[in-house]
Each structure stands twice: as structure tokens, then as C-alpha cells.
Motif scaffolding. Structure first.
Motif, PDB file in Angstrom:
ATOM      1  N   LYS A 177      64.698  67.142  55.198  1.00  0.00           N
ATOM      2  CA  LYS A 177      66.108  67.510  55.053  1.00  0.00           C
ATOM      3  C   LYS A 177      66.862  66.372  54.368  1.00  0.00           C
ATOM      4  O   LYS A 177      67.978  66.005  54.737  1.00  0.00           O
ATOM      5  CB  LYS A 177      66.727  67.844  56.411  1.00  0.00           C
ATOM      6  CG  LYS A 177      66.036  68.997  57.113  1.00  0.00           C
ATOM      7  CD  LYS A 177      66.648  69.323  58.455  1.00  0.00           C
ATOM      8  CE  LYS A 177      67.969  70.030  58.299  1.00  0.00           C
ATOM      9  NZ  LYS A 177      68.482  70.534  59.605  1.00  0.00           N
ATOM     10  N   SER A 178      66.219  65.803  53.355  1.00  0.00           N
ATOM     11  CA  SER A 178      66.773  64.666  52.629  1.00  0.00           C
ATOM     12  C   SER A 178      67.708  65.141  51.524  1.00  0.00           C
ATOM     13  O   SER A 178      67.637  66.295  51.073  1.00  0.00           O
ATOM     14  CB  SER A 178      65.633  63.834  52.026  1.00  0.00           C
ATOM     15  OG  SER A 178      66.129  62.841  51.160  1.00  0.00           O
ATOM     16  N   ASP A 179      68.574  64.246  51.089  1.00  0.00           N
ATOM     17  CA  ASP A 179      69.471  64.589  49.977  1.00  0.00           C
ATOM     18  C   ASP A 179      69.324  63.606  48.818  1.00  0.00           C
ATOM     19  O   ASP A 179      70.244  63.432  48.016  1.00  0.00           O
ATOM     20  CB  ASP A 179      70.933  64.641  50.445  1.00  0.00           C
ATOM     21  CG  ASP A 179      71.415  63.305  51.016  1.00  0.00           C
ATOM     22  OD1 ASP A 179      70.616  62.342  51.043  1.00  0.00           O
ATOM     23  OD2 ASP A 179      72.584  63.227  51.430  1.00  0.00           O
ATOM     24  N   GLU A 224      64.148  54.846  52.482  1.00  0.00           N
ATOM     25  CA  GLU A 224      65.457  54.202  52.653  1.00  0.00           C
ATOM     26  C   GLU A 224      66.470  55.198  53.202  1.00  0.00           C
ATOM     27  O   GLU A 224      67.232  54.893  54.118  1.00  0.00           O
ATOM     28  CB  GLU A 224      65.968  53.687  51.301  1.00  0.00           C
ATOM     29  CG  GLU A 224      65.795  52.201  51.106  1.00  0.00           C
ATOM     30  CD  GLU A 224      66.373  51.766  49.750  1.00  0.00           C
ATOM     31  OE1 GLU A 224      66.277  50.579  49.461  1.00  0.00           O
ATOM     32  OE2 GLU A 224      66.901  52.616  49.008  1.00  0.00           O
ATOM     33  N   GLU A 225      66.467  56.383  52.619  1.00  0.00           N
ATOM     34  CA  GLU A 225      67.418  57.417  53.039  1.00  0.00           C
ATOM     35  C   GLU A 225      67.134  57.862  54.468  1.00  0.00           C
ATOM     36  O   GLU A 225      68.069  58.096  55.255  1.00  0.00           O
ATOM     37  CB  GLU A 225      67.334  58.601  52.067  1.00  0.00           C
ATOM     38  CG  GLU A 225      68.443  59.636  52.216  1.00  0.00           C
ATOM     39  CD  GLU A 225      68.113  60.710  53.231  1.00  0.00           C
ATOM     40  OE1 GLU A 225      69.047  61.371  53.718  1.00  0.00           O
ATOM     41  OE2 GLU A 225      66.913  60.894  53.553  1.00  0.00           O
ATOM     42  N   ILE A 226      65.860  57.968  54.826  1.00  0.00           N
ATOM     43  CA  ILE A 226      65.486  58.382  56.180  1.00  0.00           C
ATOM     44  C   ILE A 226      65.953  57.337  57.195  1.00  0.00           C
ATOM     45  O   ILE A 226      66.514  57.671  58.248  1.00  0.00           O
ATOM     46  CB  ILE A 226      63.957  58.580  56.288  1.00  0.00           C
ATOM     47  CG1 ILE A 226      63.527  59.783  55.438  1.00  0.00           C
ATOM     48  CG2 ILE A 226      63.545  58.787  57.742  1.00  0.00           C
ATOM     49  CD1 ILE A 226      62.019  59.896  55.296  1.00  0.00           C
ATOM     50  N   ALA A 272      68.398  55.162  56.828  1.00  0.00           N
ATOM     51  CA  ALA A 272      69.861  55.162  56.875  1.00  0.00           C
ATOM     52  C   ALA A 272      70.384  56.325  57.729  1.00  0.00           C
ATOM     53  O   ALA A 272      71.390  56.183  58.431  1.00  0.00           O
ATOM     54  CB  ALA A 272      70.429  55.257  55.464  1.00  0.00           C
ATOM     55  N   ARG A 273      69.683  57.451  57.674  1.00  0.00           N
ATOM     56  CA  ARG A 273      70.139  58.641  58.409  1.00  0.00           C
ATOM     57  C   ARG A 273      69.703  58.636  59.866  1.00  0.00           C
ATOM     58  O   ARG A 273      70.447  59.082  60.740  1.00  0.00           O
ATOM     59  CB  ARG A 273      69.611  59.891  57.688  1.00  0.00           C
ATOM     60  CG  ARG A 273      69.951  61.207  58.359  1.00  0.00           C
ATOM     61  CD  ARG A 273      69.832  62.373  57.395  1.00  0.00           C
ATOM     62  NE  ARG A 273      68.657  62.255  56.548  1.00  0.00           N
ATOM     63  CZ  ARG A 273      67.447  62.719  56.890  1.00  0.00           C
ATOM     64  NH1 ARG A 273      67.266  63.314  58.057  1.00  0.00           N
ATOM     65  NH2 ARG A 273      66.417  62.617  56.061  1.00  0.00           N
ATOM     66  N   THR A 274      68.494  58.142  60.147  1.00  0.00           N
ATOM     67  CA  THR A 274      67.950  58.229  61.505  1.00  0.00           C
ATOM     68  C   THR A 274      68.009  56.913  62.268  1.00  0.00           C
ATOM     69  O   THR A 274      67.959  56.904  63.493  1.00  0.00           O
ATOM     70  CB  THR A 274      66.481  58.688  61.467  1.00  0.00           C
ATOM     71  OG1 THR A 274      65.669  57.674  60.846  1.00  0.00           O
ATOM     72  CG2 THR A 274      66.335  59.990  60.692  1.00  0.00           C
ATOM     73  N   GLU A 294      62.735  70.176  62.308  1.00  0.00           N
ATOM     74  CA  GLU A 294      62.992  69.442  63.548  1.00  0.00           C
ATOM     75  C   GLU A 294      61.772  69.385  64.465  1.00  0.00           C
ATOM     76  O   GLU A 294      61.784  68.667  65.481  1.00  0.00           O
ATOM     77  CB  GLU A 294      64.158  70.088  64.316  1.00  0.00           C
ATOM     78  CG  GLU A 294      65.514  69.931  63.652  1.00  0.00           C
ATOM     79  CD  GLU A 294      65.719  70.892  62.489  1.00  0.00           C
ATOM     80  OE1 GLU A 294      64.999  71.929  62.449  1.00  0.00           O
ATOM     81  OE2 GLU A 294      66.574  70.609  61.625  1.00  0.00           O
TER      82      GLU A 294
END
Length: 248
Positions: free
Chosen positions: A215-217, A234-236, A238-240, A184
Motif C-alpha cells: 500500500k505504498s505511494d 524508506e517509505e515503509i 517512514a509510514r510504519t 494487512e
């Protein structure tokens, strides 16, 4: 009446019995695999070669520090088992963060080492180095003769202002961030900047080495090549919700 136990006295004992030490190093060729090590009862039974000696020296230093468990990515992961490999890649940051100590072997740093040798070492350029540097609470650097870097015999080089400043200057990050890093602490673009100068043998490792820091999955899939970084971004997003990372 039960006597209250001072947890600060118990913790060092528990760490020595159950704590594990992680090994960080630049691969130097055909390193020992999980299958190679399974063929012998002990690392001391391995043939006498430079790479085997590197592993033995790591184990020996782990014992000298008083710990009973040692972990090396070269031979503690069954890379032929895709599920185990994927789980290991996604758990790597956490393993380093929870380790009792991380030992870094700088094969290219000659003895006696000099200020600046660490920043110029091959270890510093690896994609995986970033999390192996930031996540552990305790880290120690060794030169090519397994002597403490700069002769600093302290138990934790994160407590060395000189060494931390050298690392901070090399990767352009505040020393305090290195010493007590948390995912963080930095924004997405800053993390990507830190990773941008890293090199990897496999294109996918550029992304997979950042899984813990972000902290990706995402699920690692070797074979997707440079698309791995796209999947991470893409995942980042979508999450942020931060679409600016796509222009980093």
C-alpha cells in the motif's frame, strides 16, 4: 411501492456486462505493444504469430467465460507515456483485485499438466507474480494448450485445495492467505521474504511490483535501478516506524 431488488441476482449480470478479465503470463520475447495493437481494428487482424496467438487465445477464453472486456499488460499500457506507465504501475494491484477474473497462462507447462508443474513454472519466479497471485478473488491457470491446469474445470482455482496447497508449498505461505489475501494479512518482513526469491528483467521491478502489497505511494522512476528498493524501504519505515525492515 417500489419493489426491492435482490442485489445478489443483479451482481452476476453486471459483472458479465462490465467486469473485466486480467491476463497474467511470463513475457516470451517481443510482446505486442500498445502501439502495435492501435494499428489494427481487432486482435483477430494481427499477423499469425505465436505471441499474437497467445493474446488472441486470452481474448477467446475471456469471451468463452462470458465476459466482454479483457486487459493485458503487454498491450493495454502506453509505455511510451511516462505518466500513464507510472499510474498503471501504482494501480496494478487494485486492478487485479477488482477484476472479475484473472487468467494465468503457463507457457512452459505442457499438456497434460501434472502436480508440481505450476510451482516449477517460469511464471512463479517473476517479481510481478506475487501480486497477480494474491490480489484477485478469482484466478484460473492454463497449460501451454490453454487447457485448465490439472484438468480442473472449476471457475476459480482459488477454490481448489490441491492447487492452493501446491502454491502454498512453493512460496511458503498458508493456503488460506492466498485465497483471501489482504495487504494487512502479513507483516512487512514476511512480505519482503515472499518477494526475496523473485526475479525481474529490470531492477526497478523488484520494488515496483510490491507497491500494492505494501500500500505504498512511491512514484516509479525507471532508471533508478536498485535504488528503487531503497526508496520503497524508506517509505515503509517512514509510514510504519519499523526500522527492522532495513535488515531484512
Amino acid at each position: 411501492m417500489t419493489k426491492k431488488v435482490d442485489k445478489t441476482l443483479i451482481r452476476p449480470v453486471v459483472e458479465k456486462l462490465f467486469g473485466y478479465v486480467m491476463f497474467s503470463h511470463a513475457w516470451q520475447g517481443k510482446e505486442l505493444s500498445f502501439q502495435d495493437v492501435k494499428l489494427v481494428k481487432s486482435v483477430w487482424d494481427l499477423p499469425d504469430t505465436p505471441l499474437n496467438n497467445k493474446l488472441r487465445n486470452f481474448c477467446q477464453e475471456t469471451c468463452r467465460l462470458g465476459y466482454r472486456w479483457a486487459w493485458s499488460d503487454t498491450c493495454c499500457i502506453d509505455k511510451l507515456n511516462s505518466s500513464i506507465l507510472n499510474e498503471s504501475l501504482t494501480s496494478m494491484y487494485r486492478w487485479y483485485a477488482n477484476s472479475a477474473a484473472t487468467l494465468v497462462f503457463l507457457a512452459g507447462v505442457m499438456h497434460p499438466s501434472k502436480p508440481g508443474d505450476l510451482a516449477r513454472s517460469k511464471w512463479m519466479t517473476r517479481a510481478w507474480t506475487l501480486q497477480e497471485l494474491l490480489s484477485p478473488n478469482v484466478i484460473s491457470f492454463y497449460d501451454s494448450e490453454w487447457k485448465p491446469y490439472l484438468g480442473d474445470i472449476g471457475m476459480n482455482h482459488k477454490q481448489s485445495p490441491e492447487i492452493m496447497q501446491e502454491l502454498a508449498d512453493a512460496i511458503k505461505i498458508l493456503p488460506g492467505t492466498i485465497v483471501s489475501f489482504s495487504p494487512e494479512d502479513l507483516g512487512v518482513r514476511e512480505k519482503l521474504r515472499l518477494a526475496s526469491t523473485r526475479t525481474a528483467t529490470k531492477d526497478e521491478d523488484v520494488a515496483y511490483s510490491l507497491i500494492g502489497i505494501f500500500k505504498s505511494d512511491i512514484t516509479p522512476r525507471y532508471g533508478e535501478g536498485t535504488d528503487a528498493l531503497g526508496h520503497l524501504l524508506e517509505e515503509i519505515v517512514a509510514r510504519t516506524g519499523d526500522v527492522t525492515v532495513l535488515a531484512w
